[in-house]
Scaffold this motif. Structure first.
Motif, PDB file in Angstrom:
ATOM      1  N   UNK A  32       0.284  -1.535  -0.098  1.00  0.00           N
ATOM      2  CA  UNK A  32      -0.086  -0.581  -0.040  1.00  0.00           C
ATOM      3  C   UNK A  32       0.327   1.102   0.013  1.00  0.00           C
ATOM      4  N   UNK A  33       2.137   1.478   0.563  1.00  0.00           N
ATOM      5  CA  UNK A  33       3.273   2.481   0.693  1.00  0.00           C
ATOM      6  C   UNK A  33       3.483   2.605  -1.050  1.00  0.00           C
ATOM      7  N   UNK A  34       3.885   1.589  -1.291  1.00  0.00           N
ATOM      8  CA  UNK A  34       4.569   1.708  -2.635  1.00  0.00           C
ATOM      9  C   UNK A  34       3.253   2.177  -3.647  1.00  0.00           C
ATOM     10  N   UNK A  35       1.959   1.395  -3.804  1.00  0.00           N
ATOM     11  CA  UNK A  35       1.246   2.237  -4.357  1.00  0.00           C
ATOM     12  C   UNK A  35       0.765   3.522  -4.142  1.00  0.00           C
TER      13      UNK A  35
ATOM     14  N   UNK B 101       5.953   0.551 -13.492  1.00  0.00           N
ATOM     15  CA  UNK B 101       6.234  -0.093 -13.388  1.00  0.00           C
ATOM     16  C   UNK B 101       5.802  -0.360 -11.568  1.00  0.00           C
ATOM     17  N   UNK B 102       6.675   0.118 -11.032  1.00  0.00           N
ATOM     18  CA  UNK B 102       6.541  -0.241  -9.618  1.00  0.00           C
ATOM     19  C   UNK B 102       4.818   0.302  -9.001  1.00  0.00           C
ATOM     20  N   UNK B 103       4.441   0.784  -9.673  1.00  0.00           N
ATOM     21  CA  UNK B 103       2.669   0.462  -9.767  1.00  0.00           C
ATOM     22  C   UNK B 103       1.811  -0.620  -9.528  1.00  0.00           C
ATOM     23  N   UNK B 104       2.371  -0.604 -10.935  1.00  0.00           N
ATOM     24  CA  UNK B 104       2.462  -1.964 -11.115  1.00  0.00           C
ATOM     25  C   UNK B 104       2.371  -2.916 -10.200  1.00  0.00           C
ATOM     26  N   UNK B 105       4.041  -3.503  -9.679  1.00  0.00           N
ATOM     27  CA  UNK B 105       4.157  -4.504  -8.874  1.00  0.00           C
ATOM     28  C   UNK B 105       3.466  -3.505  -7.529  1.00  0.00           C
ATOM     29  N   UNK B 106       3.081  -3.178  -7.273  1.00  0.00           N
ATOM     30  CA  UNK B 106       1.856  -3.060  -6.324  1.00  0.00           C
ATOM     31  C   UNK B 106       1.279  -3.267  -6.028  1.00  0.00           C
ATOM     32  N   UNK B 107       0.117  -2.608  -7.488  1.00  0.00           N
ATOM     33  CA  UNK B 107      -0.962  -2.990  -7.751  1.00  0.00           C
ATOM     34  C   UNK B 107      -0.899  -4.992  -8.168  1.00  0.00           C
TER      35      UNK B 107
END
Lengths: 82, 599
Positions: free
Chosen positions: B340-343, B374-380
């Motif tokens: 969630x922090x990443x998103x 990419x980071x958002x997608x990993x979080x997702x």
């Protein structure tokens, strides 16, 4: 103008490729179920491709329910500022 | 004596052992770090922000995982012996992830370095850690309230009118929660309860048992539970979260998402584990979060609703109450805080670079923000519990715990909710922000420190997917659970991919509108405000009425007196001399007549 048109064509091609990959993945997951042994405990789970249609149906129901609720609950963005 | 370990760094270990024996709470290191951030010059503040979470982690690793190996010291304060280092089953996993969240949030915020916000955030994180090691209700309450104050300050650090107003609503809600918790603690103590929180057995294991209600002590856990449910954002106490969190700064919300709700989950796991009433509450939270996130346009409000949704899974796990369920809830809290922090960092980077936060204004950012995407997608993917991500190895523990005949319906609902998570957060967030359409925006990637924080958290979302033991190691019992057994990965993949198909097939129905959705806060932002305004007006009307009537009465009296005694009054009037003479002669005549008559 031409470059913009090219870009649009490229994007469309990209979208088609993405759909293709997605469809392959969808079929792949269905095929995988027939190969991998999965545990079943409850009745409906034994129906073929239970997780596929259950996931699809759940999402469809959730979207329809949310949409219906939205009719009642949605307000303009400045609703609380009035 | 505290736990002894191998003397690898003798001086350091002796110092830590000394601190442990005095009962120095682990959270205090971060709280002191926060104080240093507030007062040190800029680079000193940077150092405090980086070093204090590391020191806290080091200190926590020196505390043994088993309570039997540790002689808990007490701190004498205000006439009480407070237990500030008390090893609960889930103290380590929660405190460790709180440290990691503070560190990642600190790195992410370095380039902006808003002193007030950062200081408040570190004090907030420290007090959350304080709760996880609290051995008595007083210590717990003390840190609980510091959290409420510090988190309010984090919200208020964002200098907008919306943040100020939302912060007030947030503070009021949390102070009400604090009062409920305190009332519960007082009720518990006055009905023969212990101040100490046992780490052996669950204190309130079944608060819905019929014989329990006949006891006067039954009030205590219910009041406490209400106070805790305010912090878990369980409806009807939920709307403070999507109301206040998205109004904080981009860095503030990263901190806010980690601590309050998860600390409350920790207390549920510690004191209320196994209460079946938590299952329907948790399931309601799960679907409430999904439905509202689907209706939402503001990307950070989508993520705020998804916090409620994810905490719902944990509350359900706490309600199921088996070892697997409790371990699953704790592991899920750990993984959830990271992804969630990443998103939120990904969403925050978009806001930082574009100044826009609504899905209807965004789209097509994949072109110029690939790392953020990419980071958002990993979080997702992690929040959706995709196989080989952290979310999969923790959420599947809760689902597997419900995979029993007595919880069949719970299992179906959790399964549907898993599909719904992918729908509302897994695809919706990246799709509307990074793809969807070309919004014409061409923002650059965020500054390096923000990228570094996102990449670090992305790694922490992927690695546990491959090596679940990294997370399971922090759990109190040896975890004999294989998330990838029985073809779970295949069934989960099937569930998620077909949920994705539903999303894209129903995309026209999901088009974003420039609207907000009424939530429970509507009750106190509209009708209650109107009622208060009405009472206010009524009070003013009554005041005016009473004033007018009093004045009228007084005026009448004054007029009466004035008619006799004023300059114009009868008594003070100037009479002509002729009239006076006439009266004098008349009175003399009457007097003479009477005199003669009598004599």
């Amino acid at each position: 103008m031409t470059s913009k048109k090219d870009q649009q064509l490229q994007t469309e091609r990209l979208i088609w490729r993405a759909w293709l990959v997605f469809i392959v993945l969808l079929f792949g997951s269905l095929v995988a179920e027939t190969v991998v042994h999965t545990e079943t405990k409850f009745g409906p789970e034994e129906l073929p491709f239970f997780y596929a249609w259950f996931g699809f149906a759940s999402c469809a129901l959730i979207v329809l329910f949310s949409k219906a609720l939205g009719v009642v609950l949605k307000r303009p963005e400045d609703y609380y500022e009035e | 004596m505290p736990y002894k370990r191998e003397p690898t760094m003798p001086i350091f270990n002796t110092l830590i052992d000394q601190l442990l024996s005095t009962g120095f709470p682990p959270g205090l290191i971060l709280i002191l770090g926060g104080a240093l951030i507030a007062f040190l010059p800029r680079y000193g503040g940077y150092a405090a922000a980086i070093v204090s979470p590391f020191l806290t982690l080091l200190y926590i690793t020196h505390i043994p995982q088993s309570a039997a190996m540790f002689d808990a010291p007490s701190v004498h304060l205000a006439g009480h012996d407070l237990l500030t280092i008390w090893i609960h089953p889930y103290s380590h996993i929660f405190s460790t992830v709180f440290c990691l969240a503070a560190l990642a949030g600190g790195i992410y915020a370095l380039n902006q370095f808003k002193r007030r916000e950062m200081a408040a955030a570190y004090i907030y994180a420290g007090s959350a850690i304080g709760v996880t090691f609290a051995g008595d209700f007083l210590t717990l309450f003390l840190f609980w309230e510091i959290m409420a104050i510090a988190s309010t300050l984090v919200i208020w650090s964002h200098p907008t009118a919306a943040a100020r107003k939302a912060g007030i609503r947030y503070a009021v809600m949390h102070f009400i929660g604090g009062v409920l918790l305190m009332a519960g603690i007082v009720a518990h103590l006055t009905t023969g309860g212990q101040l100490e929180i046992s780490h052996q057995t669950t204190l309130f294991a079944d608060i819905t048992a019929p014989d329990f209600f006949t006891s006067p002590a039954s009030l205590a856990p219910w009041l406490m539970l209400l106070g805790i449910l305010v912090n878990t954002a369980t409806p009807p106490f939920s709307s403070w979260l999507p109301d206040a969190y998205p109004e904080s700064s981009v860095t503030g919300m990263v901190f806010l998402s980690a601590f309050t709700t998860k600390t409350a989950v920790f207390v549920l796991l510690t004191v209320f584990a196994g209460n079946k009433i938590l299952i329907p509450l948790g399931l309601f939270m799960v679907f409430y979060g999904i439905v509202y996130a689907i209706l939402e346009n503001d990307m950070r409000r989508i993520l705020a609703y998804s916090i409620i949704n994810q905490v719902g899974f944990m509350v359900t796990g706490a309600g199921i109450g088996t070892t697997l369920a409790l371990n699953g809830a704790a592991a899920h809290a750990f993984c959830h805080i990271i992804y969630k922090a990443l998103l939120l960092m990904s969403a925050g980077s978009v806001i930082h670079q574009t100044g826009k936060r609504k899905c209807s204004e965004l789209g097509g950012l994949y072109r110029t923000m690939p790392i953020t995407m990419v980071c958002g997608i990993i979080g997702a993917l992690a929040i959706s519990a995709f196989p080989f991500t952290s979310g999969f190895i923790s959420k599947s523990m809760i689902s597997s715990a419900a995979y029993m005949p007595e919880f069949e319906w719970v299992w179906y609902l959790l399964l549907a909710a898993s599909a719904g998570v992918f729908l509302h957060a897994g695809i919706k967030f990246p799709w509307f922000v990074f793809f969807q359409r070309d919004s014409g925006l061409r923002p650059k990637e965020p500054p390096e420190n923000m990228q570094l924080a996102m990449i670090a958290l992305s790694v922490m979302c992927i690695v546990p997917g491959f090596y679940p033991q990294i997370v399971y190691f922090l759990l109190p019992t040896t975890v004999d659970y294989d998330a990838y057994a029985h073809g779970h990965a295949v069934t989960q993949l099937q569930l998620l991919l077909f949920s994705g198909l539903a999303f894209f097939m129903m995309l026209p129905m999901l088009a974003r509108t420039r609207t907000i959705s009424l939530d429970i806060d509507w009750l106190y932002r509209k009708p209650l405000t109107h009622i208060l305004l009405l009472i206010d007006r009524l009070a003013f009307f009554l005041k005016d009425l009473i004033t007018a009537m009093t004045l009228r009465y007084l005026q009448g009296t004054v007029d009466d007196i004035a008619s006799i005694h004023s300059a114009e009054g009868i008594m003070a009037r100037n009479w002509p001399i002729g009239v006076t003479m006439t009266w004098v002669i008349l009175l003399l005549g009457v007097f003479l007549a009477v005199y003669f008559w009598v004599t």
